[in-house]
Design a protein around this motif. Structure first.
Motif, PDB file in Angstrom:
ATOM      1  N   SER A  86      19.855  72.338  40.309  1.00  0.00           N
ATOM      2  CA  SER A  86      21.163  72.456  40.857  1.00  0.00           C
ATOM      3  C   SER A  86      21.765  71.255  41.339  1.00  0.00           C
ATOM      4  O   SER A  86      22.796  71.195  41.941  1.00  0.00           O
ATOM      5  CB  SER A  86      20.851  73.493  42.009  1.00  0.00           C
ATOM      6  OG  SER A  86      19.994  73.052  43.087  1.00  0.00           O
ATOM      7  N   ASP A  87      20.823  70.105  41.125  1.00  0.00           N
ATOM      8  CA  ASP A  87      21.357  68.802  41.747  1.00  0.00           C
ATOM      9  C   ASP A  87      22.166  68.107  40.671  1.00  0.00           C
ATOM     10  O   ASP A  87      21.872  67.744  39.526  1.00  0.00           O
ATOM     11  CB  ASP A  87      20.165  68.146  41.844  1.00  0.00           C
ATOM     12  CG  ASP A  87      20.443  66.658  42.537  1.00  0.00           C
ATOM     13  OD1 ASP A  87      21.397  66.022  42.324  1.00  0.00           O
ATOM     14  OD2 ASP A  87      19.512  66.243  43.210  1.00  0.00           O
ATOM     15  N   GLU A  88      23.513  67.929  40.724  1.00  0.00           N
ATOM     16  CA  GLU A  88      24.405  67.210  39.858  1.00  0.00           C
ATOM     17  C   GLU A  88      23.989  65.772  39.550  1.00  0.00           C
ATOM     18  O   GLU A  88      24.145  65.394  38.194  1.00  0.00           O
ATOM     19  CB  GLU A  88      25.849  67.214  40.680  1.00  0.00           C
ATOM     20  CG  GLU A  88      26.792  66.539  39.570  1.00  0.00           C
ATOM     21  CD  GLU A  88      26.926  67.608  38.191  1.00  0.00           C
ATOM     22  OE1 GLU A  88      27.386  66.921  37.163  1.00  0.00           O
ATOM     23  OE2 GLU A  88      26.722  68.932  38.362  1.00  0.00           O
ATOM     24  N   ILE A  89      23.292  65.189  40.625  1.00  0.00           N
ATOM     25  CA  ILE A  89      22.824  63.711  40.136  1.00  0.00           C
ATOM     26  C   ILE A  89      21.683  63.714  39.183  1.00  0.00           C
ATOM     27  O   ILE A  89      21.652  62.997  38.053  1.00  0.00           O
ATOM     28  CB  ILE A  89      22.312  63.033  41.558  1.00  0.00           C
ATOM     29  CG1 ILE A  89      23.741  62.883  42.251  1.00  0.00           C
ATOM     30  CG2 ILE A  89      21.672  61.662  41.220  1.00  0.00           C
ATOM     31  CD1 ILE A  89      23.596  62.168  43.519  1.00  0.00           C
ATOM     32  N   ILE A  90      20.800  64.816  39.216  1.00  0.00           N
ATOM     33  CA  ILE A  90      19.801  64.920  38.495  1.00  0.00           C
ATOM     34  C   ILE A  90      20.229  65.290  37.065  1.00  0.00           C
ATOM     35  O   ILE A  90      19.929  64.732  35.962  1.00  0.00           O
ATOM     36  CB  ILE A  90      18.802  66.036  38.806  1.00  0.00           C
ATOM     37  CG1 ILE A  90      17.946  65.548  40.195  1.00  0.00           C
ATOM     38  CG2 ILE A  90      17.730  66.232  37.859  1.00  0.00           C
ATOM     39  CD1 ILE A  90      17.192  64.328  40.174  1.00  0.00           C
ATOM     40  N   ARG A  91      21.068  66.156  37.010  1.00  0.00           N
ATOM     41  CA  ARG A  91      21.763  66.540  35.715  1.00  0.00           C
ATOM     42  C   ARG A  91      22.594  65.592  35.033  1.00  0.00           C
ATOM     43  O   ARG A  91      22.697  65.693  33.655  1.00  0.00           O
ATOM     44  CB  ARG A  91      22.744  67.948  36.042  1.00  0.00           C
ATOM     45  CG  ARG A  91      21.780  69.249  36.159  1.00  0.00           C
ATOM     46  CD  ARG A  91      22.445  70.384  36.067  1.00  0.00           C
ATOM     47  NE  ARG A  91      23.916  70.303  36.375  1.00  0.00           N
ATOM     48  CZ  ARG A  91      24.631  71.080  37.296  1.00  0.00           C
ATOM     49  NH1 ARG A  91      23.845  71.678  38.514  1.00  0.00           N
ATOM     50  NH2 ARG A  91      25.722  70.861  37.562  1.00  0.00           N
ATOM     51  N   SER A  92      23.118  64.550  35.745  1.00  0.00           N
ATOM     52  CA  SER A  92      23.910  63.606  34.914  1.00  0.00           C
ATOM     53  C   SER A  92      23.098  62.460  34.724  1.00  0.00           C
ATOM     54  O   SER A  92      23.136  61.706  33.760  1.00  0.00           O
ATOM     55  CB  SER A  92      25.208  63.282  35.948  1.00  0.00           C
ATOM     56  OG  SER A  92      24.717  62.671  37.264  1.00  0.00           O
ATOM     57  N   THR A  93      22.385  61.856  35.684  1.00  0.00           N
ATOM     58  CA  THR A  93      21.613  60.486  35.587  1.00  0.00           C
ATOM     59  C   THR A  93      20.153  60.638  35.186  1.00  0.00           C
ATOM     60  O   THR A  93      19.669  59.998  34.597  1.00  0.00           O
ATOM     61  CB  THR A  93      21.612  59.808  37.017  1.00  0.00           C
ATOM     62  OG1 THR A  93      22.955  59.988  37.551  1.00  0.00           O
ATOM     63  CG2 THR A  93      21.027  58.656  37.045  1.00  0.00           C
TER      64      THR A  93
END
Length: 148
Positions: free
Chosen positions: A78-85
């Motif tokens: 659910s972490d957008e930063i994990i999913r993107s970076t």
């Protein structure tokens, strides 16, 4: 409470309320915080660090291991930063978190193919340790950049 040095905010263009939020968030989640012991403000960095520490200690029973892996998977997914970076690492660690290995030797004896479990444990340990190191180095910076 540990505060973030003001020089870390220079050039980010953060508003005062954003700086306050980051100070509070960091103060609650850094490794020496008295408030961070299992509070429900776990973020991707802290949940992965906890997972690595618990694997190293090796005293988790099957329900605890499944619980921490489920919580880590939910938090990371659910972490957008994990999913993107950190998408590639998320793709590597997700299957291991969905079907976690057992840690306890007595439980391993109950399983037919304990070599598979040991392989998955080794893979989870490496993946979690790599992600933990990356998050310790880059996660805070990525959070700050996403706020600006």
């Amino acid at each position: 409470m540990r505060m973030i040095p003001g020089k870390d905010f220079i050039g980010m263009g953060l508003e005062p309320h954003e700086k306050l939020f980051l100070d509070c968030w960091y103060g609650l989640t850094h490794i020496r915080s008295l408030d961070s012991h299992r509070v429900k403000c776990m973020n991707s960095r802290t949940i992965v660090r906890e997972l690595v520490e618990e694997i190293e200690i090796g005293r988790l029973d099957e329900p605890e291991m499944k619980g921490i892996c489920a919580e880590a998977l939910k938090t990371l997914s659910s972490d957008e930063i994990i999913r993107s970076t950190f998408l590639k690492t998320l793709q590597v660690i997700s299957p291991l978190l969905e079907n976690p290995p057992l840690l306890n030797d007595s439980q391993k004896k109950k399983i037919k193919d304990s070599n598979d479990d040991l392989t998955r444990l080794r893979e989870l340990t490496f993946a979690a340790s790599d992600l933990c190191a990356s998050l310790e180095m880059k996660y805070f910076e990525c959070v700050c950049m996403s706020l600006s």
